[in-house]
Design a protein around this motif. Structure first.
Motif, mmCIF file in Angstrom:
data_model
loop_
_atom_site.group_PDB
_atom_site.id
_atom_site.type_symbol
_atom_site.label_atom_id
_atom_site.label_comp_id
_atom_site.label_asym_id
_atom_site.label_seq_id
_atom_site.Cartn_x
_atom_site.Cartn_y
_atom_site.Cartn_z
ATOM 1 N N GLY A 170 93.577 39.184 49.815
ATOM 2 C CA GLY A 170 93.873 37.960 49.083
ATOM 3 C C GLY A 170 93.293 36.726 49.737
ATOM 4 O O GLY A 170 93.524 35.613 49.283
ATOM 5 N N VAL A 173 90.474 33.970 50.676
ATOM 6 C CA VAL A 173 89.396 33.336 49.911
ATOM 7 C C VAL A 173 88.500 32.609 50.899
ATOM 8 O O VAL A 173 88.977 31.994 51.851
ATOM 9 C CB VAL A 173 89.984 32.330 48.889
ATOM 10 C CG1 VAL A 173 88.875 31.612 48.139
ATOM 11 C CG2 VAL A 173 90.911 33.035 47.913
ATOM 12 N N TYR A 230 86.385 36.578 47.334
ATOM 13 C CA TYR A 230 87.781 36.992 47.367
ATOM 14 C C TYR A 230 87.877 38.354 48.044
ATOM 15 O O TYR A 230 87.118 39.264 47.728
ATOM 16 C CB TYR A 230 88.325 37.078 45.933
ATOM 17 C CG TYR A 230 89.753 37.546 45.850
ATOM 18 C CD1 TYR A 230 90.802 36.656 46.047
ATOM 19 C CD2 TYR A 230 90.061 38.875 45.593
ATOM 20 C CE1 TYR A 230 92.118 37.076 45.983
ATOM 21 C CE2 TYR A 230 91.374 39.309 45.518
ATOM 22 C CZ TYR A 230 92.402 38.408 45.722
ATOM 23 O OH TYR A 230 93.699 38.833 45.657
ATOM 24 N N ARG A 265 89.405 41.808 48.473
ATOM 25 C CA ARG A 265 90.177 42.774 47.694
ATOM 26 C C ARG A 265 91.166 43.535 48.577
ATOM 27 O O ARG A 265 91.126 43.453 49.803
ATOM 28 C CB ARG A 265 89.236 43.769 47.013
ATOM 29 C CG ARG A 265 88.267 43.123 46.055
ATOM 30 C CD ARG A 265 87.442 44.144 45.314
ATOM 31 N NE ARG A 265 87.100 45.307 46.148
ATOM 32 C CZ ARG A 265 85.964 45.989 46.046
ATOM 33 N NH1 ARG A 265 85.053 45.628 45.164
ATOM 34 N NH2 ARG A 265 85.732 47.028 46.804
ATOM 35 N N TRP A 319 84.902 42.207 50.374
ATOM 36 C CA TRP A 319 84.776 40.867 49.788
ATOM 37 C C TRP A 319 83.938 40.954 48.523
ATOM 38 O O TRP A 319 82.933 41.655 48.487
ATOM 39 C CB TRP A 319 84.108 39.924 50.784
ATOM 40 C CG TRP A 319 85.003 39.576 51.943
ATOM 41 C CD1 TRP A 319 85.111 40.265 53.127
ATOM 42 C CD2 TRP A 319 85.915 38.489 52.017
ATOM 43 N NE1 TRP A 319 86.036 39.669 53.936
ATOM 44 C CE2 TRP A 319 86.543 38.568 53.283
ATOM 45 C CE3 TRP A 319 86.264 37.459 51.158
ATOM 46 C CZ2 TRP A 319 87.497 37.661 53.700
ATOM 47 C CZ3 TRP A 319 87.209 36.546 51.571
ATOM 48 C CH2 TRP A 319 87.823 36.648 52.828
ATOM 49 N N GLN A 336 83.273 35.847 43.076
ATOM 50 C CA GLN A 336 83.901 35.572 41.795
ATOM 51 C C GLN A 336 83.594 34.133 41.388
ATOM 52 O O GLN A 336 83.241 33.307 42.229
ATOM 53 C CB GLN A 336 85.429 35.754 41.874
ATOM 54 C CG GLN A 336 85.876 37.169 42.124
ATOM 55 C CD GLN A 336 87.393 37.316 42.013
ATOM 56 O OE1 GLN A 336 88.098 36.426 41.537
ATOM 57 N NE2 GLN A 336 87.898 38.473 42.437
#
Length: 194
Positions: A4, A6, A28, A30, A35, A38
């Protein structure tokens, strides 16, 4: 494994006509630790406040009715929406803003409000947090006709109705505004009028 996170956030302004629409590119992390890149669009219109005005002894509430173009574009035949009084925060203070909005939109000058919760209203695309309030009103608190600020071209109709009638309107689909439904259900769950 922690996920989570960023990183590498890039912001591109797409529109700043009314409020700000930005394209946000980022990476992001996962659940599997990988990574991925997005991109999302985020509409920033500021934060807001909303209130359900109620009078327990009369069994009534005050709502507003006004034209909302986005609902008209999405199938609301006349574009009219019945809503709890609300507004965008001025100088970041939710309590002061909602008292000012109540007087401007409904004509009631109230002195006490109770914050009951806050919510992200459309977290997939809008940054706004909405602060939800309850506020008691009496007839002697009415200082004007309300109707909204002239310079904002709001043309607001003030509607006083019984709480039970509002619940019927919610159940029939006549009241379809999310923030209003949330406050009506809050009042119902907490047996405000029992």
């Amino acid at each position: 494994m922690k996920y989570g996170n960023v990183r590498n956030i890039k912001k591109e302004l797409l529109s700043n006509n009314w409020y700000s629409l930005n394209k946000i590119s980022f990476e992001y992390q996962r659940e599997d630790g990988e990574w991925e890149e997005q991109a999302r669009e985020a509409y920033d219109r500021g934060n807001g406040a909303v209130i359900l005005l109620y009078n327990k002894s009369k069994g009534t509430i005050v709502l507003t009715r006004q034209f909302r173009m986005p609902t008209y574009l999405n199938g609301n035949e006349d574009g009219m929406m019945i809503e709890a009084c609300a507004g965008i925060l001025e100088k970041g203070n939710a309590e002061q803003t909602i008292k000012m909005e109540v007087e401007e939109e409904t004509g009631y000058k109230i002195d006490k409000v109770e914050k009951v919760f806050e919510s992200y209203m459309s977290p997939g695309s809008v940054t706004e947090i909405l602060y939800f309030f309850m506020g008691h009103y009496e007839e002697n608190m009415r200082v004007s006709e309300g109707g909204g600020a002239d310079e904002e071209t709001e043309n607001i109709e003030v509607m006083e109705m019984s709480f039970s009638e509002a619940i019927k309107m919610m159940n029939s689909g006549e009241i379809r505004d999310a923030k209003t439904i949330m406050l009506l259900q809050y009042a119902q769950i907490n047996k405000l009028f029992d």
